[in-house]
Design a protein around this motif. Structure first.
Motif, PDB file in Angstrom:
ATOM      1  N   SER A   1       0.609  -1.288  -0.672  1.00  0.00           N
ATOM      2  CA  SER A   1       0.002  -0.408   0.672  1.00  0.00           C
ATOM      3  C   SER A   1       0.568   1.295  -0.062  1.00  0.00           C
ATOM      4  CB  SER A   1      -0.640  -0.328   1.554  1.00  0.00           C
ATOM      5  OG  SER A   1       0.054   0.895   2.470  1.00  0.00           O
ATOM      6  N   GLU A   2       0.096   2.239  -0.289  1.00  0.00           N
ATOM      7  CA  GLU A   2       0.610   3.444  -0.113  1.00  0.00           C
ATOM      8  C   GLU A   2       0.790   4.017   1.596  1.00  0.00           C
ATOM      9  OE1 GLU A   2       2.085   6.459  -2.965  1.00  0.00           O
ATOM     10  OE2 GLU A   2       2.295   4.385  -3.402  1.00  0.00           O
TER      11      GLU A   2
ATOM     12  N   GLY B   1       8.209  10.610   8.470  1.00  0.00           N
ATOM     13  CA  GLY B   1       9.136  10.622   9.543  1.00  0.00           C
ATOM     14  C   GLY B   1       9.857   9.024   9.110  1.00  0.00           C
TER      15      GLY B   1
END
Ligand code: ADP
Ligand code: MG
Length: 481
Positions: free
Chosen positions: A155-156, A208
């Motif tokens: 998935s993105e 992050g």
């Protein structure tokens, strides 16, 4: 400071082919160790892999179902690393050119719909398994799983909470099982997931540093592992520390994630195209043929159940959770007949209620229900035409489940016909009212709650056979008079 989580999932679905992705060895689960690994799976010198067409067909089906691009040309690559359960010293996977790319899946969390991007889905082979128990300080290697076809669905980084991640995972699980390309058995490892988790200050665009939690194989554990990891990273950063990119393991017993190893970079794997395999070329006609044979998808079935049967969202979602359940329900409605909406809701209640409970107790899938849809329709027809009350219907269902025959045969054998003769019901009511003068007085003095007591007494006197609606109506009339 407010934090936001960013999550991307890599899901390994084991494709439900009979044989392995590059060999003819069986893929069945649970065989004795090393009975299902042939020379190709062992990587013996001189052998050549041959691609399993069925695995390709399944990958393309998924691609079509998530509205993705199916590559007309994709390439198998060698991912090189050393591990005892990988006898060749490399895993055959797809790297730069995967078979499926750029799809999406829509999820619903707290009533809010969200589209989750799917970056890619690629074909690859599974590795074997190391066994650390029962070998007295040594490790055993079972290569049965080596070469099992996997479709890795990536998935993105579009997910923003553990809840969204689980919703996505459940949606994907439903889809691959619905398509028949994966058995979905999470305990056996047929559907497992790596969760990539990072946090960033809310409003910041840049991601992050992420940690990757490996091989989580239950919905509950995925949710807990992600929640733990989000907390850990926030605390770490707020305490002045820094998240390092690494692979972590979730321990359900202690409900925490632990560092396993530093994260390899892709270039550590020395990917290169596998010279033993030709590029995979898929023709348009193959794709179009598959597109035409694709079943109605769960999302579309859900919408149709709400629209055509007038079902509440909850019912439609429950009934379309699995294709077999949806099929059973539709066969039941068709065979029951009667006033459309009334029949549709009655059938839904039975499939989600008594039938589901009985299947659950017996540990049976709906496809093996001892009461098939046509037989249950015979029972529900007797409810709709007023022969049976809800209570009697439950009794007949129990007898059908036990194999006592059709609903009509059981009704006849047990004399279970519902009492709908109003003068007979009046006689019962008069008897109860005559026997309870004190309660009648109290009721008439305003103790409305006693109404239930009278209904109960009449139903009991009729041995549960009186039509409850009629009892209510006639009791009310009698008590007023
Ligand atoms: P790898 O193959 O090394 O694990 P990928 O680039 O293929 O790396 O990404 C794997 C997964 O990590 C994808 O699902 C992607 O969405 C997710 N991901 C990438 N960056 C982040 C990030 N900063 N935070 C959370 N997930 C991320
Ligand atoms: Mg990864």
């Amino acid at each position: 400071m407010e934090w936001e989580a960013v999550i991307g999932l890599e899901v390994h679905t084991q494709l439900a082919t009979k044989s392995k992705i590059f060999s003819g060895a069986a893929t069945a689960y649970g065989a004795e160790p090393n009975r299902q690994a042939c020379a190709i799976d062992l990587g013996l010198p001189g052998v050549l892999p041959v691609l399993n067409a069925e695995a390709v067909r399944m990958a393309v089906m998924l691609g079509l179902a998530i509205d993705a691009t199916v590559a007309r040309r994709s390439v198998f690559a060698r991912k090189n690393y050393f591990y005892p359960d990988l006898p060749k010293g490399y895993q055959i996977s797809q790297y730069e050119l995967p078979v499926v790319a750029r799809g999406h899946l829509d999820i619903l969390v707290d009533g809010v719909a969200k589209r989750i991007g799917i970056t890619r889905a690629h074909l690859e082979e599974d590795a074997g398994k190391s066994l650390h128990e029962d070998f007295h300080g040594l490790s055993g290697i079972d290569l049965n799983r080596a070469g099992t076809p996997l479709l890795e669905i990536v998935s993105e980084p579009d997910l923003r909470s553990a809840q969204e991640a689980v919703a996505y995972l459940k949606k994907l699980h439903q889809l691959v099982v619905w398509l028949g390309i994966c058995d979905g058995n999470m305990q056996e490892g047929s559907f497992r997931c790596d969760a990539n988790v990072s946090v960033r200050p809310k409003g910041q665009e840049q991601f992050g540093t992420r940690a990757e939690i490996k091989n989580v194989n239950s919905f509950r554990f995925v949710e807990r592992a992600i929640e733990y990891e989000i907390e850990r990273q926030i605390e770490l950063i707020e305490g002045g520390g820094r998240v390092v990119q690494e692979t972590r393991l979730y321990d359900p017993d202690r409900d925490e994630t632990r560092s396993m190893r530093g994260k390899e970079e892709a270039n550590d794997y020395r990917y290169f195209p596998d010279p033993d395999l030709l590029p995979l070329v898929i023709e348009d006609s193959f794709i179009e043929q598959l597109r035409a044979s694709l079943p109605e998808l769960p999302q579309a079935a859900f919408a149709r159940f709400v629209r055509d049967y007038g079902l509440p969202d909850y019912d439609a979602a429950t009934l379309t959770a699995e294709r077999a359940t949806a099929g059973y329900y539709e066969a039941l409605v068709a065979a029951t007949g009667g006033e459309a909406r009334l029949c549709a809701k009655l059938c839904a209640n039975w499939v989600m209620g008594d039938l589901a409970a009985a299947l659950n107790r017996a540990g049976l899938p709906i496809s093996e229900s001892p009461v098939p849809a046509e037989a249950l329709a015979g029972l529900l027809g007797r409810v709709l035409d007023g022969t049976l009350s809800g209570k009697l219907a439950k009794e007949v269902f129990g007898a059908m489940w036990a194999g006592e025959g059709t609903a009509d045969a059981i009704i006849a054998a047990r004399g279970l016909v519902q009492l709908t003769d109003s003068s007979a019901i009046d006689t019962l009511i008069d008897g109860i009212l005559a026997a309870s003068p004190k309660q009648v007085e109290q009721y008439r003095a305003g103790q409305d709650k006693l109404f239930g007591f009278f209904v109960g007494q009449v139903m009991k006197a009729s041995k549960g056979k009186a039509n409850p609606q009629q009892v209510n109506e006639r009791l009310l009339a009698r008590l007023k008079g």
